[in-house]
Design an enzyme around this catalytic site. Structure first.
Site, PDB file in Angstrom:
ATOM      1  N   ARG A  67       0.829  -1.205   0.000  1.00 28.23           N
ATOM      2  CA  ARG A  67       0.000   0.000   0.000  1.00 28.23           C
ATOM      3  C   ARG A  67       0.871   1.267   0.000  1.00 28.23           C
ATOM      4  NH1 ARG A  67      -3.547   2.772   4.479  1.00 28.23           N
ATOM      5  NH2 ARG A  67      -5.069   3.837   3.166  1.00 28.23           N
ATOM      6  N   HIS A  71       0.653   4.508  -2.489  1.00 33.47           N
ATOM      7  CA  HIS A  71       0.465   5.880  -1.997  1.00 33.47           C
ATOM      8  C   HIS A  71       1.640   6.783  -2.354  1.00 33.47           C
ATOM      9  CE1 HIS A  71      -3.058   5.415   1.041  1.00 33.47           C
ATOM     10  NE2 HIS A  71      -3.208   4.622   0.002  1.00 33.47           N
ATOM     11  N   ASN A  96      -2.661   8.578   5.005  1.00 28.31           N
ATOM     12  CA  ASN A  96      -1.421   7.838   5.279  1.00 28.31           C
ATOM     13  C   ASN A  96      -1.183   7.526   6.750  1.00 28.31           C
ATOM     14  OD1 ASN A  96      -0.739   7.664   2.573  1.00 28.31           O
ATOM     15  ND2 ASN A  96       0.327   9.630   2.589  1.00 28.31           N
ATOM     16  N   HIS A 193      -5.960  -5.573  -2.669  1.00 31.10           N
ATOM     17  CA  HIS A 193      -6.712  -5.780  -1.430  1.00 31.10           C
ATOM     18  C   HIS A 193      -6.909  -7.268  -1.120  1.00 31.10           C
ATOM     19  CE1 HIS A 193      -8.575  -1.440  -1.395  1.00 31.10           C
ATOM     20  NE2 HIS A 193      -7.276  -1.459  -1.158  1.00 31.10           N
TER      21      HIS A 193
HETATM   22  C1  HEM Z   1      -8.755   1.702  -6.101  1.00 35.32           C
HETATM   23  C2  HEM Z   1      -8.864   2.507  -5.079  1.00 35.32           C
HETATM   24  C3  HEM Z   1      -8.406   2.196  -3.696  1.00 35.32           C
HETATM   25  C4  HEM Z   1      -9.027   2.602  -2.562  1.00 35.32           C
HETATM   26  C5  HEM Z   1     -10.278   3.468  -2.479  1.00 35.32           C
HETATM   27  C6  HEM Z   1      -8.296   2.045  -1.452  1.00 35.32           C
HETATM   28  C7  HEM Z   1      -8.618   2.273  -0.127  1.00 35.32           C
HETATM   29  C8  HEM Z   1      -8.053   1.607   0.940  1.00 35.32           C
HETATM   30  C9  HEM Z   1      -8.435   1.772   2.319  1.00 35.32           C
HETATM   31  C10 HEM Z   1      -9.502   2.727   2.836  1.00 35.32           C
HETATM   32  C11 HEM Z   1      -7.679   0.929   3.053  1.00 35.32           C
HETATM   33  C12 HEM Z   1      -7.693   0.761   4.572  1.00 35.32           C
HETATM   34  C13 HEM Z   1      -6.748   1.793   5.158  1.00 35.32           C
HETATM   35  C14 HEM Z   1      -6.736   1.924   6.642  1.00 35.32           C
HETATM   36  O1  HEM Z   1      -7.273   1.087   7.371  1.00 35.32           O
HETATM   37  O2  HEM Z   1      -6.150   2.907   7.102  1.00 35.32           O
HETATM   38  C15 HEM Z   1      -6.813   0.221   2.139  1.00 35.32           C
HETATM   39  C16 HEM Z   1      -5.899  -0.733   2.502  1.00 35.32           C
HETATM   40  C17 HEM Z   1      -5.023  -1.342   1.630  1.00 35.32           C
HETATM   41  N1  HEM Z   1      -4.836  -0.994   0.305  1.00 35.32           N
HETATM   42 FE1  HEM Z   1      -6.055   0.129  -0.814  1.00 35.32          FE
HETATM   43  N2  HEM Z   1      -7.255   1.329  -1.924  1.00 35.32           N
HETATM   44  C18 HEM Z   1      -7.261   1.385  -3.290  1.00 35.32           C
HETATM   45  C19 HEM Z   1      -6.335   0.836  -4.142  1.00 35.32           C
HETATM   46  C20 HEM Z   1      -5.241   0.117  -3.738  1.00 35.32           C
HETATM   47  C21 HEM Z   1      -4.149  -0.276  -4.601  1.00 35.32           C
HETATM   48  C22 HEM Z   1      -4.013   0.113  -6.060  1.00 35.32           C
HETATM   49  C23 HEM Z   1      -3.290  -1.006  -3.833  1.00 35.32           C
HETATM   50  C24 HEM Z   1      -1.983  -1.650  -4.225  1.00 35.32           C
HETATM   51  C25 HEM Z   1      -1.732  -2.162  -5.387  1.00 35.32           C
HETATM   52  C26 HEM Z   1      -3.858  -1.068  -2.506  1.00 35.32           C
HETATM   53  C27 HEM Z   1      -3.319  -1.770  -1.451  1.00 35.32           C
HETATM   54  C28 HEM Z   1      -3.846  -1.808  -0.176  1.00 35.32           C
HETATM   55  C29 HEM Z   1      -3.403  -2.721   0.842  1.00 35.32           C
HETATM   56  C30 HEM Z   1      -2.366  -3.794   0.677  1.00 35.32           C
HETATM   57  C31 HEM Z   1      -4.129  -2.414   1.990  1.00 35.32           C
HETATM   58  C32 HEM Z   1      -4.002  -3.049   3.361  1.00 35.32           C
HETATM   59  C33 HEM Z   1      -3.020  -2.258   4.192  1.00 35.32           C
HETATM   60  C34 HEM Z   1      -2.697  -2.848   5.535  1.00 35.32           C
HETATM   61  O3  HEM Z   1      -3.125  -3.959   5.846  1.00 35.32           O
HETATM   62  O4  HEM Z   1      -1.972  -2.178   6.279  1.00 35.32           O
HETATM   63  N3  HEM Z   1      -5.014  -0.350  -2.491  1.00 35.32           N
HETATM   64  N4  HEM Z   1      -7.045   0.674   0.856  1.00 35.32           N
END
Ligand code: HEM
Ligand SMILES: *[C@@H]1O[C@H](CO)[C@@H](O)[C@H](O)[C@H]1NC(C)=O
Ligand SMILES: *[C@@H]1O[C@H](CO)[C@@H](O)[C@H](O)[C@H]1NC(C)=O
Length: 321
Positions: A67, A71, A96, A193
């Protein structure tokens, strides 16, 4: 005669050089696979072994690093601007605050500074670490072009270009398009995700609707499960984005969307919107997903790459030189 041949040879050489330069610009914005192979041959394997040792002791870090790279790239390009500490930087901005894994990048950087000082950028370390995190989670590997410089600027308010958990497909497509990424890239990269978790606050309104009903796009039989993990007024608790498969890089996240088991609204709409649902369906197949994920990651990792005087090789990833 002689002069003519020489001239011809020179032209051929110029053509070849021009071709190489052209290929670099078109395919990699100047980044290339093996950028450190002569200057710091151990660079990639040191990143890999560092990520390995951290993820072994805390498996949730793989998702954090993946993630973090996303970002980084969406704000000022993949230039490690997300790693810079200080007030009003990207790192302290709302999207972030839950980013994790800074210590992994710092650790790899320290080792690389000892081995080949001043040569390997934090932006490249983060890009390589994201690939390694996917591989360690069971995903398929891909070759990472390197040669990024680190940026010198990080501005918190610029994180507004990141997609949010309530963004509809139109907005998500626009934000990806603004970075040169298309609808396939959007669906497949959202497939990231398949690992990791979200805080309950980002979707609680879907399961605790003020009117007592739930978001109709959720599988009703899934709601009690989510309510149990996310009791009301516990916004900071966390739940897997891919139910029962939080640590495995697979396609069950996409399959879950079809069953109304997307966690974030931004996830679920990829299935309910007809402009993305066919891609969700297509990439549930493992081999195409793995192949396209690597391809889209390379594309994302070339957003706004800085080279030459546009950036620097930071001494420490958390601060500009
Ligand atoms: C398409 C639009 C996307 C939205 C709206 C989005 C939104 C989010 C949100 C709200 C979270 C939870 C954050 C938190 O709890 O603070 C999250 C987690 C995550 N996102 Fe996304 N995301 C998107 C795309 C992506 C992309 C493109 C990737 C990587 C290729 C990604 C990888 C991740 C990962 C791996 C997590 C888990 C992080 C953790 O466990 O610490 N996301 N995302
Ligand atoms: C998507 O969200 C934006 C911003 O909230 C809104 O202006 C737009 O009308 C929405 N589009 C659709 C198709 O719902
Ligand atoms: C709650 O119900 C009221 C009255 O029917 C309606 O206007 C409102 O949009 C509903 N709110 C939500 C979040 O569903």
């Amino acid at each position: 005669m002689e002069g003519g041949n020489l001239w011809k040879k020179e032209m051929v050489l110029k053509f070849v050089l021009l071709g190489v330069a052209f290929m670099n610009t078109v395919h990699g914005h100047g980044t290339r696979v093996g950028f450190y192979s002569r200057t710091c041959p151990g660079a990639e394997s040191i990143v890999t072994s560092t990520v390995e040792s951290h993820v072994r002791s805390d498996p949730t870090l793989a998702a954090g690093i993946l993630r973090m790279h996303f970002h980084d790239c969406f704000v000022r390009g993949c230039d490690a601007s997300v790693l810079i500490a200080g007030s009003d930087t990207e790192r302290t901005a709302p999207p972030n605050v839950n980013l994790r894994g800074y210590e992994v990048i710092d650790d790899a950087k320290e080792k690389l500074e000892a081995l080949c000082p001043g040569l390997v950028s934090c932006a490249d370390i983060l890009t390589l670490a994201a690939r390694d995190s996917v591989v360690l989670s069971g995903g398929k590997s891909w070759k990472v072009p390197t040669g990024r410089k680190d940026g010198r600027v990080s501005i918190g308010s610029e994180t507004l270009s990141l997609p949010g958990p309530n963004d509809n497909v139109t907005v998500q497509k626009k934000k990806f398009n603004d970075k040169g990424l298309n609808t396939i890239d959007l669906v497949v990269l959202a497939g990231g995700h398949t690992i990791g978790t979200t805080a309950c606050q980002f979707f609680a309104d879907r399961i605790y609707n003020p009117n007592g009903t739930t978001d109709p796009s959720i599988d009703p039989s899934f709601v009690p499960f989510l309510r149990e993990i996310c009791p009301q007024n516990q916004p900071r608790k966390r739940v897997a984005l891919d139910t029962n498969s939080q640590f495995k890089f697979d396609t069950s996240y996409l399959a879950n969307l079809k069953r109304g088991r997307g966690i974030l609204r931004s996830d679920q709409v990829l299935w309910t919107d007809p402009s993305t649902s066919s891609f969700v369906q297509k990439y549930i197949a493992t081999a195409p997903f793995n192949y396209q994920f690597g391809k889209s990651m390379v594309k994302m990792s070339n957003i706004g790459v800085k080279q030459g005087d546009e950036g620097e090789i930071r001494n420490k990833c958390s601060a500009v030189n």
